[in-house]
Design a protein around this motif. Sequence first.
Motif, PDB file in Angstrom:
ATOM      1  N   ILE A   1     -65.590  -4.404 -39.377  1.00  0.00           N
ATOM      2  CA  ILE A   1     -66.232  -3.506 -39.616  1.00  0.00           C
ATOM      3  C   ILE A   1     -66.071  -2.598 -41.002  1.00  0.00           C
ATOM      4  O   ILE A   1     -67.129  -2.485 -41.875  1.00  0.00           O
ATOM      5  CB  ILE A   1     -66.892  -2.512 -38.480  1.00  0.00           C
ATOM      6  N   LEU A   2     -65.024  -2.360 -40.983  1.00  0.00           N
ATOM      7  CA  LEU A   2     -64.415  -1.486 -42.323  1.00  0.00           C
ATOM      8  C   LEU A   2     -64.685  -2.274 -43.576  1.00  0.00           C
ATOM      9  O   LEU A   2     -64.975  -1.824 -44.512  1.00  0.00           O
ATOM     10  CB  LEU A   2     -63.055  -1.236 -41.813  1.00  0.00           C
ATOM     11  N   THR A   3     -64.458  -3.629 -43.518  1.00  0.00           N
ATOM     12  CA  THR A   3     -64.509  -4.552 -44.554  1.00  0.00           C
ATOM     13  C   THR A   3     -65.894  -4.479 -44.987  1.00  0.00           C
ATOM     14  O   THR A   3     -66.145  -4.527 -46.330  1.00  0.00           O
ATOM     15  CB  THR A   3     -63.845  -6.097 -44.269  1.00  0.00           C
ATOM     16  N   LEU A   4     -66.875  -4.675 -44.054  1.00  0.00           N
ATOM     17  CA  LEU A   4     -68.386  -4.849 -44.359  1.00  0.00           C
ATOM     18  C   LEU A   4     -68.716  -3.449 -44.895  1.00  0.00           C
ATOM     19  O   LEU A   4     -69.715  -3.294 -45.765  1.00  0.00           O
ATOM     20  CB  LEU A   4     -68.923  -4.835 -43.013  1.00  0.00           C
ATOM     21  N   LEU A   5     -68.358  -2.292 -44.462  1.00  0.00           N
ATOM     22  CA  LEU A   5     -68.573  -1.052 -44.895  1.00  0.00           C
ATOM     23  C   LEU A   5     -68.152  -0.804 -46.489  1.00  0.00           C
ATOM     24  O   LEU A   5     -68.642  -0.294 -47.505  1.00  0.00           O
ATOM     25  CB  LEU A   5     -67.994   0.346 -44.272  1.00  0.00           C
ATOM     26  N   LEU A   6     -66.674  -1.098 -46.709  1.00  0.00           N
ATOM     27  CA  LEU A   6     -66.282  -1.107 -48.040  1.00  0.00           C
ATOM     28  C   LEU A   6     -66.929  -2.025 -48.957  1.00  0.00           C
ATOM     29  O   LEU A   6     -67.376  -1.799 -50.255  1.00  0.00           O
ATOM     30  CB  LEU A   6     -64.841  -1.580 -47.955  1.00  0.00           C
ATOM     31  N   ASP A   7     -67.364  -3.265 -48.356  1.00  0.00           N
ATOM     32  CA  ASP A   7     -68.255  -4.092 -49.177  1.00  0.00           C
ATOM     33  C   ASP A   7     -69.440  -3.401 -49.910  1.00  0.00           C
ATOM     34  O   ASP A   7     -69.837  -3.683 -50.941  1.00  0.00           O
ATOM     35  CB  ASP A   7     -68.479  -5.552 -48.450  1.00  0.00           C
ATOM     36  N   THR A   8     -70.045  -2.602 -48.881  1.00  0.00           N
ATOM     37  CA  THR A   8     -71.351  -2.137 -49.113  1.00  0.00           C
ATOM     38  C   THR A   8     -71.004  -0.833 -50.289  1.00  0.00           C
ATOM     39  O   THR A   8     -71.901  -0.834 -50.956  1.00  0.00           O
ATOM     40  CB  THR A   8     -72.102  -1.354 -47.810  1.00  0.00           C
ATOM     41  N   THR A   9     -70.244  -0.140 -49.885  1.00  0.00           N
ATOM     42  CA  THR A   9     -70.099   1.087 -50.801  1.00  0.00           C
ATOM     43  C   THR A   9     -69.552   0.667 -52.262  1.00  0.00           C
ATOM     44  O   THR A   9     -69.800   1.047 -53.172  1.00  0.00           O
ATOM     45  CB  THR A   9     -69.014   2.203 -50.077  1.00  0.00           C
ATOM     46  N   PHE A  10     -68.457  -0.430 -52.316  1.00  0.00           N
ATOM     47  CA  PHE A  10     -68.161  -0.639 -53.647  1.00  0.00           C
ATOM     48  C   PHE A  10     -69.141  -1.527 -54.432  1.00  0.00           C
ATOM     49  O   PHE A  10     -69.464  -1.592 -55.699  1.00  0.00           O
ATOM     50  CB  PHE A  10     -67.008  -1.806 -53.476  1.00  0.00           C
ATOM     51  N   SER A  11     -70.165  -2.168 -53.529  1.00  0.00           N
ATOM     52  CA  SER A  11     -71.266  -2.892 -54.046  1.00  0.00           C
ATOM     53  C   SER A  11     -72.532  -1.790 -54.779  1.00  0.00           C
ATOM     54  O   SER A  11     -72.918  -2.182 -55.909  1.00  0.00           O
ATOM     55  CB  SER A  11     -72.037  -3.875 -53.034  1.00  0.00           C
ATOM     56  N   HIS A  12     -72.656  -0.875 -54.010  1.00  0.00           N
ATOM     57  CA  HIS A  12     -73.513   0.147 -54.645  1.00  0.00           C
ATOM     58  C   HIS A  12     -72.959   1.107 -55.828  1.00  0.00           C
ATOM     59  O   HIS A  12     -73.769   0.994 -56.861  1.00  0.00           O
ATOM     60  CB  HIS A  12     -73.655   1.294 -53.467  1.00  0.00           C
ATOM     61  N   LEU A  13     -71.513   0.908 -55.830  1.00  0.00           N
ATOM     62  CA  LEU A  13     -71.095   1.598 -57.088  1.00  0.00           C
ATOM     63  C   LEU A  13     -71.199   0.692 -58.291  1.00  0.00           C
ATOM     64  O   LEU A  13     -71.535   1.216 -59.310  1.00  0.00           O
ATOM     65  CB  LEU A  13     -69.693   2.012 -56.741  1.00  0.00           C
ATOM     66  N   THR A  14     -70.816  -0.530 -57.906  1.00  0.00           N
ATOM     67  CA  THR A  14     -70.932  -1.676 -58.951  1.00  0.00           C
ATOM     68  C   THR A  14     -72.007  -2.149 -59.556  1.00  0.00           C
ATOM     69  O   THR A  14     -72.718  -1.995 -60.534  1.00  0.00           O
ATOM     70  CB  THR A  14     -69.923  -2.721 -58.944  1.00  0.00           C
TER      71      THR A  14
END
Length: 524
Positions: free
Chosen positions: A383-396
């Motif tokens: 779940i942490l990997t999915l959350l980080l994927d989402t936040t980094f994707s929003h930034l980039t």
Amino acid sequence: MINSTRRWLRRNQTNFAVGLGVLGAAYLAGQYALSKIAEARQRMSEDRVAKENLRRRFQQNQEDCTITVLALLPTATENVLEAWPVEHITQDLQQKKAERLGRSAGTLDASSAVPSSGPSSATDDDGRSLASFQSGSYVHTSQMAASDSVTGEAAPPRPARSKAQLWNDLKITSITRAFTLLYTLSLLTLLTRIQLNLLGRRNYLASVVSMASHSPQDPTIGLENLDDDGVEQTYGNDFETNRKFLTFSWWLLHRGWREVTDKVEIAVKTVFGPLNPREDLPLEKLSALILEVRRKVEGATADERRSHKWLPYLLPPRNQEELVLRESGMLKSPSKSQPTAIPSPPSSPTAESPCSSSSSTAPLRRLLDETADLIDSPPFTQILTLLLDTTFSHLTDHEIRTDAYRLPDPGHMPRVQEIPDLDANLAKAKLAAILAVVTKQAHAIGNGVPNKYAQAIEGVKELEAFAAVIYSSQFEFEALGDARTELAKEPTGRTEAVGGKEGAGVMGAATDMFENVWGKVTGS
């Protein structure tokens, strides 16, 4: 006539008796069937109300988690911004630019000569890069100078650095700060979900025990918080235990993020260190560089990510637990004779601990141990990997894409339009312009209103599924095990009520409901 009627009745009295018996039996059977149907309808209605109340409790709990994260995040943001003062570096660059322009103007006045075009072009390029960074910064250097003059506090002296050193520090500091906040937000979200869903589950179980002990004929689960002669205490649902348990988020907000930022800084220096701020970066290459940083922090392979331990960032070691309670104000006068950790449940009622009493130590210890087990579990890393994927994707893919590369937001583009994707592969932006966006986004991550990154996390379906599993886990163990153990001594029939049909039926309904929630949320 009368005599003949009497003779006919005497001849058929057996048939009349049989008929009346059949009619009576049919009537009784019908009444029994109707009562069973009414009972089944009532049971189905009560089960539906219980499930709806439980679902409402769960949804309210998730909303409380979001509010709690947004309330705690500014504390960590303040610490991160203070540790990585990007604006101070920008101020130093501004001063160096002003000094360079002043020297250039003095040279022109003294020689009255026309300067060469080479240095001028280089100066203009630096000026545009710095101007781009300042225009994208959340706090301008002029605002910093104004704040210093208002407070009357002199800024601490900073060592003299060259322009190249300042740009390199600016690059590492701005990227490390933003990435640290993304990791902190994701970790804080998961920690808060675990804490509040554990407490929500125990609160729900306490209400079930109270309901079953009060009225076995009415298994409806109410939303009110029922307090019944220590039943709340049995599940650790007392206010003091809850406060102490929630206080342990202090570790991530004040200590754990430092461990995170150390790893992020090393990875950022390795990946972004060789890059020149004047260098043009395609969006695809930037995404690859960010992914490389994440691999160095989280692990390059699936096995490395699963084996990575996030527990030291989220919870203190046992010898530091008293420190957390003391720093957060839960322990006002610690005794030197007390141990430095919250011990396991004491064997004697006279044993003492950093908590207020031995009765509150056992449930607090159990909550902390279960939280640690959940953090070390494979679903947590997933779940942490999915959350980080989402936040980094929003930034980039949203913020940097639109502000630095001047490309349309993919979330607002028509699905049939594929040309912007081709343009994204060709578009380039200077690293200095990207740093300006990253610096601004660091403030948006920690203090944005509304917080787009928190909203993006709320859209991860697996997060709600993870919360549902936590909320529904160990229902039968806690209800039928702990309640029977703790309440068997009381001659009130509570154990029978909890362990009987009513309690087991409610537990089964709750478990079935959350199994359905998991399937609906994950789409399985």
